[in-house]
Design an enzyme around this catalytic site. Sequence first.
Site, PDB file in Angstrom:
ATOM      1  N   VAL A 109       0.391   9.528  71.193  1.00 54.81           N
ATOM      2  CA  VAL A 109       0.541   9.799  72.634  1.00 54.81           C
ATOM      3  C   VAL A 109      -0.608  10.694  73.090  1.00 54.81           C
ATOM      4  O   VAL A 109      -0.888  11.727  72.473  1.00 54.81           O
ATOM      5  CB  VAL A 109       1.883  10.511  72.950  1.00 54.81           C
ATOM      6  CG1 VAL A 109       2.014  10.756  74.461  1.00 54.81           C
ATOM      7  CG2 VAL A 109       3.069   9.728  72.435  1.00 54.81           C
TER       8      VAL A 109
ATOM      9  N   GLY B 199     -14.775  -2.605  78.693  1.00 57.63           N
ATOM     10  CA  GLY B 199     -14.074  -2.377  77.426  1.00 57.63           C
ATOM     11  C   GLY B 199     -12.917  -1.390  77.543  1.00 57.63           C
ATOM     12  O   GLY B 199     -12.316  -1.003  76.544  1.00 57.63           O
TER      13      GLY B 199
ATOM     14  N   ASP C  93       2.890   0.307  77.625  1.00 54.14           N
ATOM     15  CA  ASP C  93       2.239   1.328  76.797  1.00 54.14           C
ATOM     16  C   ASP C  93       2.739   2.727  77.211  1.00 54.14           C
ATOM     17  O   ASP C  93       3.150   3.522  76.357  1.00 54.14           O
ATOM     18  CB  ASP C  93       0.718   1.201  76.991  1.00 54.14           C
ATOM     19  CG  ASP C  93      -0.069   2.290  76.302  1.00 54.14           C
ATOM     20  OD1 ASP C  93      -0.330   2.149  75.101  1.00 54.14           O
ATOM     21  OD2 ASP C  93      -0.421   3.289  76.962  1.00 54.14           O
TER      22      ASP C  93
ATOM     23  N   LYS D 200       5.159   5.630  75.161  1.00 52.60           N
ATOM     24  CA  LYS D 200       4.717   7.020  75.007  1.00 52.60           C
ATOM     25  C   LYS D 200       5.763   7.995  75.546  1.00 52.60           C
ATOM     26  O   LYS D 200       6.051   9.011  74.907  1.00 52.60           O
ATOM     27  CB  LYS D 200       3.360   7.205  75.692  1.00 52.60           C
ATOM     28  CG  LYS D 200       2.225   6.491  74.935  1.00 52.60           C
ATOM     29  CD  LYS D 200       0.950   6.441  75.738  1.00 52.60           C
ATOM     30  CE  LYS D 200      -0.198   5.802  74.947  1.00 52.60           C
ATOM     31  NZ  LYS D 200      -1.364   5.496  75.786  1.00 52.60           N
TER      32      LYS D 200
ATOM     33  N   GLY E 294      -9.696   6.140  73.152  1.00 49.92           N
ATOM     34  CA  GLY E 294     -11.084   6.119  72.669  1.00 49.92           C
ATOM     35  C   GLY E 294     -11.157   6.485  71.208  1.00 49.92           C
ATOM     36  O   GLY E 294     -10.298   7.188  70.667  1.00 49.92           O
TER      37      GLY E 294
END
Length: 398
Positions: A126, A181, A195, A199, A296
């Site tokens: 998370v 991306g 998503d 979380k 990332g």
Amino acid sequence: MKAAIMGYGTIGSGVAEILRVNKDLIKKNAGEEIELKYILDLRDFPGDPEEKKLVKDVDVIVKDPEVRLVVETMGGVEPAYTFVRKMLEAGKHVTTSNKALVADKGAELIRIARENKVNFLFEASVGGGIPIIRTLNRSLTGDVIEEITGIVNGTTNYMLTKMTNEGSDFDDVLKEAQAKGYAEKDPTADIEGHDACRKIAILTSLVAGQQVDFNDIDTEGITHITATDIKYAKAAGMKIKLLARSAVAGDTYAARVAPYLLSPSHPLYSVDDVFNAVFVRGNMLGDSMYYGSGAGKLPTASAVVGDLIEMLKHADKNIYLEWKEEKLTLGNPEDQENRYFIRTSASKEQVKEAFGEAEFVDAGIQGECGFITGLLRERDYHEKIKKLPDVKNMIRLD
Ligand code: HSE
């Protein structure tokens, strides 16, 4: 101490990179070197600096008693669950970045880790690099956590920021996010809120101390947000953000994932682009907020490496964590109170008749009106909205 990585994709290779680049610092902070011995992946990586460590059979790691630390960065529930379970049962500590695995199997894997006197940690699942899990598990443990509200999905925050700054439409921004991306080829999990839902299910399970089923959380994505909604938001001096919320409701928590309108005084108003932030209110602490890169390669891998060091420091001890497998019954979403922004082609008179109190927003859009209701329970909103003929959109206010 020897480590292994399962899954050499973006995050897994980021973990290997951090172990290489920050080797000396990690040794200093952990009190011992962490040496990467294996990487499990079915693919080949010719020319990769870690090429010689690649293995294709999970049992090579399971059967090697030298490996005591394992990283799971494969993603998805299976085979990650089976592999993680094997590692814990073999007496190895595991850290994962995999929110699908933690949301679905977290309680069980924590129990298995405890039974085997090892740890199952999941800081990276998370908020990417934001240390929100350890903050809730280790720091805010003397507080009743009354509310957690997060911007926990970077892709949708980037898209909504672009729509706000450039006035562009959802489809165009999605294409651009994919080209850069940020958004996946199949962006469903992000744009439909799945998503963010997993979380907030994880965070709520942690503060409630028991399993929250993500299927029980009312989840709305951002696919219905248009450039016209953004114009209204601007006219009202607000921003639209996808929030994942959870708040005490009697003796349980009520949770929701949805786009909300935020005014500039809201702590999450200024969290833009791909950044994430989590606002936490404790009954003693009051308000606090945690901000940073929510996704990332290196930010997420940084959280994984933090877990590796934590596990090394507690190599012979299970760090107690309350997350019972028994499912928590969440508060009824129909009991939640909100103000609502509504767009309709109904007349102002019809609006006043249906809702009484209403604050009209003029965004210069012809043929419809936008208004904000007073504070209403969700069930009352559903009753009143039936009286309006054509409802174009509804967005809650926070
Ligand atoms: N797809 C996720 C996001 C990645 O955009 O935030 C991090 O979980």
